[in-house]
Write a protein that holds these residues in place. Structure first.
Motif, PDB file in Angstrom:
ATOM      1  N   PRO A   1       0.844  -1.196   0.000  1.00  0.00           N
ATOM      2  CA  PRO A   1       0.000   0.000   0.000  1.00  0.00           C
ATOM      3  C   PRO A   1       0.875   1.241   0.000  1.00  0.00           C
ATOM      4  CG  PRO A   1      -0.744  -1.579   1.655  1.00  0.00           C
ATOM      5  CD  PRO A   1       0.598  -2.039   1.190  1.00  0.00           C
TER       6      PRO A   1
ATOM      7  N   HIS B   1      -4.481   9.965  -2.902  1.00  0.00           N
ATOM      8  CA  HIS B   1      -4.265   8.515  -2.876  1.00  0.00           C
ATOM      9  C   HIS B   1      -4.952   7.881  -1.672  1.00  0.00           C
ATOM     10  CE1 HIS B   1      -1.920   4.836  -1.821  1.00  0.00           C
ATOM     11  NE2 HIS B   1      -2.114   4.610  -3.103  1.00  0.00           N
ATOM     12  N   LEU B   2      -4.893   8.563  -0.537  1.00  0.00           N
ATOM     13  CA  LEU B   2      -5.549   8.058   0.668  1.00  0.00           C
ATOM     14  C   LEU B   2      -7.065   8.020   0.478  1.00  0.00           C
ATOM     15  CD1 LEU B   2      -5.267   7.202   3.661  1.00  0.00           C
ATOM     16  CD2 LEU B   2      -5.467   9.618   4.269  1.00  0.00           C
ATOM     17  N   ALA B   3      -7.630   9.070  -0.104  1.00  0.00           N
ATOM     18  CA  ALA B   3      -9.077   9.119  -0.310  1.00  0.00           C
ATOM     19  C   ALA B   3      -9.542   8.049  -1.289  1.00  0.00           C
ATOM     20  CB  ALA B   3      -9.477  10.505  -0.825  1.00  0.00           C
ATOM     21  N   ALA B   4      -8.670   7.625  -2.186  1.00  0.00           N
ATOM     22  CA  ALA B   4      -9.029   6.601  -3.168  1.00  0.00           C
ATOM     23  C   ALA B   4      -8.879   5.182  -2.621  1.00  0.00           C
ATOM     24  CB  ALA B   4      -8.169   6.759  -4.418  1.00  0.00           C
ATOM     25  N   GLY B   5      -8.544   5.059  -1.352  1.00  0.00           N
ATOM     26  CA  GLY B   5      -8.424   3.735  -0.752  1.00  0.00           C
ATOM     27  C   GLY B   5      -7.036   3.138  -0.820  1.00  0.00           C
ATOM     28  N   GLN B   6      -6.029   3.948  -1.104  1.00  0.00           N
ATOM     29  CA  GLN B   6      -4.633   3.514  -1.152  1.00  0.00           C
ATOM     30  C   GLN B   6      -4.410   2.310  -2.072  1.00  0.00           C
ATOM     31  OE1 GLN B   6      -3.927   2.942   3.107  1.00  0.00           O
ATOM     32  NE2 GLN B   6      -2.841   4.891   3.164  1.00  0.00           N
ATOM     33  N   PRO B   7      -4.784   2.416  -3.334  1.00  0.00           N
ATOM     34  CA  PRO B   7      -4.506   1.305  -4.255  1.00  0.00           C
ATOM     35  C   PRO B   7      -3.006   1.059  -4.372  1.00  0.00           C
ATOM     36  CG  PRO B   7      -5.141   3.275  -5.464  1.00  0.00           C
ATOM     37  CD  PRO B   7      -5.414   3.553  -4.031  1.00  0.00           C
ATOM     38  N   SER B   8      -2.647  -0.177  -4.600  1.00  0.00           N
ATOM     39  CA  SER B   8      -1.237  -0.562  -4.679  1.00  0.00           C
ATOM     40  C   SER B   8      -0.589  -0.037  -5.943  1.00  0.00           C
ATOM     41  CB  SER B   8      -1.110  -2.082  -4.638  1.00  0.00           C
ATOM     42  OG  SER B   8      -1.647  -2.653  -5.823  1.00  0.00           O
TER      43      SER B   8
ATOM     44  N   ARG C   1      -1.853  -2.013  -8.814  1.00  0.00           N
ATOM     45  CA  ARG C   1      -3.202  -1.634  -9.207  1.00  0.00           C
ATOM     46  C   ARG C   1      -3.186  -0.320  -9.998  1.00  0.00           C
ATOM     47  NH1 ARG C   1      -7.552  -2.747 -11.589  1.00  0.00           N
ATOM     48  NH2 ARG C   1      -9.385  -1.566 -10.941  1.00  0.00           N
TER      49      ARG C   1
END
Length: 382
Positions: A5, A30-37, A40
């Motif tokens: 992450p 990036h945090l608001a988007a759910g921290q995609p890897s 991803r």
């Protein structure tokens, strides 16, 4: 590293100011988007010209190195995260300007950040020529475009009216006129509300639109709601004109409405689509028949000297066709094909014709020549 992450990565140490603001906003997005890897994000940045996506190492560097990455990288990351590309373009440029000043380089060398990354769809059908009249309608459309830009809001315009009245021709003609105002592309679909054949489903249309915007079919989500969300994300921060032609229901249109203030949706329909107006704030323009003068001018553009040879018959033909451009074009085709010799003979032949019902008119390709003007509440359009 592919599944790590990115929220665990630290922001670079940069001076307070534009550089710090840029990295703060990027990490918060990036945090608001759910921290995609990283892996991803690589998948989300795939495009026809870049089938593998952006390299994870380049994505990683965009977040942690104190020197802002190239806009081609940053812009795609922001878009993949659902951010406002226009806003980040400004942040990126300010950060680069600050960095260039700190390094003693001329500010003029800071590259501009384009809004569009990847393919730019140009899907409008060819303009229908000759195109005459509709001056007032075009002024109304121009005004709605200006109003939407001033309000910084996504604008939806519904052009409605009777069958064969010229809704699609006006929409396509005007869309070509203002295409330069939408540098990120123009999308088009025929929803077949008043024509033969099966109407495309919202899923099919969204898939086609996303493909045109550079998203590979293999990377599309599997549900209609997720497709619509991806579509809105892809258009975030872009200036795109979307032309939804021959719509039948609001249900066809709703998933195709973007959220970006830079976008405009132009809908044509034979239905009033009240729900689109009431629930989604569409502005309705009801199109009436051509004026007699505009109808004769259209005939002149189609058959030339025949109008000047038989001006009285030309005016009568416009009256019998009810000022409907489609009926006039069919009449002109018959005249030039010598199916009926001359305009006067065509008027005489049409006098015995009967106007078909609406379903029959659609089934026969709306081939009726004789229509009477239809009274309807509408904006004063010419």
């Amino acid at each position: 590293m592919g599944r790590t992450p990115m929220g665990r990565l630290t922001r670079p140490l940069v001076p307070t100011g534009p550089l710090a603001d840029f990295y703060e906003q990027l990490h918060e997005l990036h945090l608001a988007a759910g921290q995609p890897s990283l892996r991803r994000l690589q998948q989300l940045t795939r495009a026809p010209g870049r089938p593998a996506g952006i390299n994870p190492t380049s994505i990683h560097a965009a977040f942690v190195r104190p020197r802002p990455a190239r806009w081609e990288v940053v812009g795609e990351i922001v878009r993949a995260l659902g951010g406002d590309v226009d806003a980040f373009a400004v942040l990126w440029r300010q950060a680069r300007r600050c960095q260039f000043q700190d390094e003693g380089e001329p500010v003029a060398t800071v590259p501009w950040a384009p809004v569009m990354i990847g393919p730019v769809p140009r899907e409008l059908p060819p303009d229908v020529l000759p195109f005459t009249g509709r001056g007032q309608a075009r002024k109304v459309l121009d005004g709605l475009l200006t109003e939407g830009a001033a309000r910084q809001a996504m604008t939806t315009v519904l052009i409605s009216g009777a069958c064969g009245i010229g809704k699609s021709a006006l929409a396509v003609h005007w869309a070509h006129r203002v295409a330069a105002r939408f540098p990120d592309g123009q999308l088009y679909v025929d929803l077949r509300g008043d024509g033969p054949g099966r109407a495309p489903s919202p899923t099919e249309t969204l898939t086609a639109f996303l493909n045109a915007l550079g998203v590979a079919t293999a990377d599309l989500p599997g549900t209609p709601a997720a497709l619509a969300a991806r579509y809105r994300t892809r258009l975030a921060g872009r200036r795109v004109l979307v032309l939804l032609d021959n719509a039948d229901t609001t249900e066809q249109i709703r998933p195709l409405l973007p959220a970006s203030p830079g976008c405009l949706v132009l809908v044509t329909s034979g239905d009033s689509l009240a729900e689109l107006v009431v629930r989604h704030g569409a502005r309705r323009l009801v199109l009436g028949p051509l004026s007699t003068e505009a109808g004769v001018e259209l005939l002149r553009g189609l058959v030339g000297d025949l109008v000047d040879a038989e001006p009285g018959a030309a005016y009568e033909l416009v009256r019998r066709c009810g000022g409907r451009p489609l009926a006039l074009r069919i009449a002109a085709e018959r005249a030039t094909a010598q199916d009926v010799p001359g305009l006067a003979a065509l008027v005489e032949a049409s006098a015995t014709a009967h106007r078909p019902s609406a379903p029959a008119e659609r089934d026969r390709g709306r081939a009726a020549l004789v229509h009477h003007p239809v009274d309807m509440p509408r904006l004063p359009v010419g």
